[in-house]
Design a protein around this motif. Sequence first.
Motif, PDB file in Angstrom:
ATOM      1  N   PHE A   5      14.792  26.394  -1.498  1.00 20.20           N
ATOM      2  CA  PHE A   5      14.918  25.083  -2.104  1.00 20.20           C
ATOM      3  C   PHE A   5      13.526  24.507  -2.374  1.00 20.20           C
ATOM      4  O   PHE A   5      12.817  24.103  -1.449  1.00 20.20           O
ATOM      5  CB  PHE A   5      15.656  24.137  -1.159  1.00 20.20           C
ATOM      6  CG  PHE A   5      17.062  24.555  -0.874  1.00 20.20           C
ATOM      7  CD1 PHE A   5      17.683  25.539  -1.620  1.00 20.20           C
ATOM      8  CD2 PHE A   5      17.778  23.950   0.152  1.00 20.20           C
ATOM      9  CE1 PHE A   5      18.985  25.906  -1.359  1.00 20.20           C
ATOM     10  CE2 PHE A   5      19.071  24.309   0.414  1.00 20.20           C
ATOM     11  CZ  PHE A   5      19.671  25.297  -0.350  1.00 20.20           C
ATOM     12  N   LEU A  24      19.212  28.518   3.288  1.00 18.82           N
ATOM     13  CA  LEU A  24      18.966  27.081   3.289  1.00 18.82           C
ATOM     14  C   LEU A  24      17.681  26.782   4.058  1.00 18.82           C
ATOM     15  O   LEU A  24      17.653  26.860   5.277  1.00 18.82           O
ATOM     16  CB  LEU A  24      20.149  26.354   3.927  1.00 18.82           C
ATOM     17  CG  LEU A  24      21.470  26.454   3.157  1.00 18.82           C
ATOM     18  CD1 LEU A  24      22.608  25.896   3.989  1.00 18.82           C
ATOM     19  CD2 LEU A  24      21.371  25.715   1.843  1.00 18.82           C
ATOM     20  N   ILE A  26      15.689  23.935   4.839  1.00 21.03           N
ATOM     21  CA  ILE A  26      15.694  22.473   4.804  1.00 21.03           C
ATOM     22  C   ILE A  26      14.282  21.912   4.738  1.00 21.03           C
ATOM     23  O   ILE A  26      14.009  20.941   4.026  1.00 21.03           O
ATOM     24  CB  ILE A  26      16.437  21.917   6.032  1.00 21.03           C
ATOM     25  CG1 ILE A  26      17.893  22.389   6.048  1.00 21.03           C
ATOM     26  CG2 ILE A  26      16.362  20.394   6.058  1.00 21.03           C
ATOM     27  CD1 ILE A  26      18.714  21.913   4.895  1.00 21.03           C
ATOM     28  N   TYR A  36      24.693  23.303  -4.443  1.00 28.94           N
ATOM     29  CA  TYR A  36      24.568  24.752  -4.493  1.00 28.94           C
ATOM     30  C   TYR A  36      25.962  25.377  -4.512  1.00 28.94           C
ATOM     31  O   TYR A  36      26.892  24.864  -3.891  1.00 28.94           O
ATOM     32  CB  TYR A  36      23.787  25.276  -3.290  1.00 28.94           C
ATOM     33  CG  TYR A  36      22.410  24.674  -3.185  1.00 28.94           C
ATOM     34  CD1 TYR A  36      21.320  25.285  -3.778  1.00 28.94           C
ATOM     35  CD2 TYR A  36      22.217  23.467  -2.521  1.00 28.94           C
ATOM     36  CE1 TYR A  36      20.066  24.709  -3.714  1.00 28.94           C
ATOM     37  CE2 TYR A  36      20.967  22.892  -2.455  1.00 28.94           C
ATOM     38  CZ  TYR A  36      19.891  23.520  -3.044  1.00 28.94           C
ATOM     39  OH  TYR A  36      18.653  22.943  -2.980  1.00 28.94           O
ATOM     40  N   VAL A  53      23.635  19.373  -0.199  1.00 30.82           N
ATOM     41  CA  VAL A  53      22.634  19.034   0.805  1.00 30.82           C
ATOM     42  C   VAL A  53      22.022  17.684   0.429  1.00 30.82           C
ATOM     43  O   VAL A  53      21.525  17.515  -0.680  1.00 30.82           O
ATOM     44  CB  VAL A  53      21.533  20.109   0.888  1.00 30.82           C
ATOM     45  CG1 VAL A  53      20.486  19.714   1.923  1.00 30.82           C
ATOM     46  CG2 VAL A  53      22.134  21.468   1.238  1.00 30.82           C
ATOM     47  N   THR A  64      26.161  18.726   9.872  1.00 27.54           N
ATOM     48  CA  THR A  64      26.982  19.487   8.930  1.00 27.54           C
ATOM     49  C   THR A  64      28.427  19.014   8.966  1.00 27.54           C
ATOM     50  O   THR A  64      28.998  18.815  10.041  1.00 27.54           O
ATOM     51  CB  THR A  64      26.926  20.990   9.255  1.00 27.54           C
ATOM     52  OG1 THR A  64      25.588  21.455   9.032  1.00 27.54           O
ATOM     53  CG2 THR A  64      27.877  21.786   8.378  1.00 27.54           C
ATOM     54  N   VAL A  97      24.433  18.433   5.549  1.00 25.19           N
ATOM     55  CA  VAL A  97      24.868  19.645   4.857  1.00 25.19           C
ATOM     56  C   VAL A  97      26.388  19.549   4.754  1.00 25.19           C
ATOM     57  O   VAL A  97      27.079  19.503   5.775  1.00 25.19           O
ATOM     58  CB  VAL A  97      24.445  20.920   5.603  1.00 25.19           C
ATOM     59  CG1 VAL A  97      25.003  22.162   4.904  1.00 25.19           C
ATOM     60  CG2 VAL A  97      22.925  21.000   5.690  1.00 25.19           C
ATOM     61  N   LYS A 145      24.703  31.240   7.540  1.00 26.83           N
ATOM     62  CA  LYS A 145      23.835  30.392   6.724  1.00 26.83           C
ATOM     63  C   LYS A 145      23.928  28.911   7.083  1.00 26.83           C
ATOM     64  O   LYS A 145      22.949  28.180   6.953  1.00 26.83           O
ATOM     65  CB  LYS A 145      24.172  30.570   5.235  1.00 26.83           C
ATOM     66  CG  LYS A 145      24.109  32.008   4.755  1.00 26.83           C
ATOM     67  CD  LYS A 145      22.712  32.589   4.861  1.00 26.83           C
ATOM     68  CE  LYS A 145      22.675  34.009   4.325  1.00 26.83           C
ATOM     69  NZ  LYS A 145      21.320  34.591   4.421  1.00 26.83           N
ATOM     70  N   ILE A 146      25.103  28.459   7.491  1.00 29.25           N
ATOM     71  CA  ILE A 146      25.317  27.027   7.713  1.00 29.25           C
ATOM     72  C   ILE A 146      25.173  26.647   9.185  1.00 29.25           C
ATOM     73  O   ILE A 146      24.432  25.728   9.539  1.00 29.25           O
ATOM     74  CB  ILE A 146      26.707  26.606   7.182  1.00 29.25           C
ATOM     75  CG1 ILE A 146      26.859  26.967   5.700  1.00 29.25           C
ATOM     76  CG2 ILE A 146      26.921  25.114   7.416  1.00 29.25           C
ATOM     77  CD1 ILE A 146      25.833  26.333   4.797  1.00 29.25           C
TER      78      ILE A 146
END
Length: 344
Positions: A5, A24, A26, A36, A53, A64, A97, A145-146
Motif C-alpha cells: 500500500f 497488508l 499498514i 482492495y 482499510v 478488524t 480493517v 493476511k487479516i
Amino acid sequence: MRFFFTGLIMLFASQVMIAQNLDLSIDQLNPGISDYTIQLSDKNEKSTLPIRVIKGQNKGPVFTIVAGVHGYEYPPIIAVQQLMNEIDYKKLRGTLVILPIANTAAFSGRSVFYNPIDGKNLNTTFPGKQNGTITEQIAYQITNKIIPISDVFLDIHAGDANEDLISFICFYNAENFPKQTAEAKRLSELGGFENVVSYPYTLKQSEPALYAFKQAVQDGKVALSIESGKLGKVQDEAVKEIKNSVYLMLNNLTIYKKEKLVQPSIINNFTKQSYIKTDVKGFFYSDLKAGDKVIEGQTIGYVTDFFGNKIRDIKSNSSGIILYKIGTPPVNPNETIFCIASNN
C-alpha cells in the motif's frame, strides 16, 4: 504478485486495488480510505473478497471487523456497510480493517450457511487452504493476511434464514491466552449487550480452529463475536444494536469517539451451553421462542413425518434460556435445533 500500500489517498476518495494475493502493510499506508479486492479462482469458479482499510491520522491499534461469513445474515452486513461509510478517518486513532462481506458468493446467491460455489460453510473451514476451493481460499486469506495484522478481531453474525436467536456478544475463555481473554471479556461486557456468553476453549494448537474468530483466538489475538438479528431478515433494531456495540468498543479503546451511545446493563452472563439435536428428518414444531426459559426434562417441541404424524418429542437436556433455536419447519438429522444457555 505482491502489492504494497503506497501512494497518496485523498479525502473521501478510495484507492481500489485488485489482486490475487494481498500483503497488508499498514505502516506504509497514508491516512485515508483504501478499498482492495482479492480475486479468488478455483478451476472455472471465481469469487472476490472485498476489504476496506481506513487508516487514521494518529497511530493506534488495528481493529478488524468481519461481516458476511454467512451471506444470508443481513443485519451485520448492513450495519458494517453503514459503519464503514460513517467513520471519519481524520478522527480515527489507529486503523480499521473491514471485510464487509466475507462470503460474497453466498450473499449474492442468497445461500444459507453454505457457499453455493463449493458447498462449504466458511465458518467451519478455518484455517483454510491457499490453493483449495473458493471457501478454503477465503479462510486462508483471512487467517494469513487479516488476522496477523489485527490487534482486535470482531466477527459479526446474526440468525441465518432458519435461526431464531436473542442478541448477545461472546468470547472464548482461552486460559492459555489470559491477557487476550481478559481483554475480550472486558470488551464484551462493555459492548452494549444485555447478554454476554463465554464459550469454553479446549482447542489444541495443532487442531483446526474451524470458526473465524476461534482462529483469531488460536493465533493469540483479542477476539470476540456479536450475534444480532434473526431469520434472515434485516431488523432495524439489530442494525442499530450492532453499530452501537462497535462504536462502544472503539470509544473504549480510544480509537474513535462517538456521542449518544447506549450502554444497557448486563442481564445475563452465560458460561454454559447445552445443545439439543434430533436424529430424524421432518417437520419441527415448537411454541417456544429464543429468550424463553426452560427446565430440564421439559418437552420443548416435537417432530412429525411428512404426513403430519408425530415421530419424536424434543425434551430439554438442561435448565436455562433458549439462546437460539431452529425457527422454520424443516429439520434434519444431527442438526442443532436448540441451544440452551445458563450460568451454572
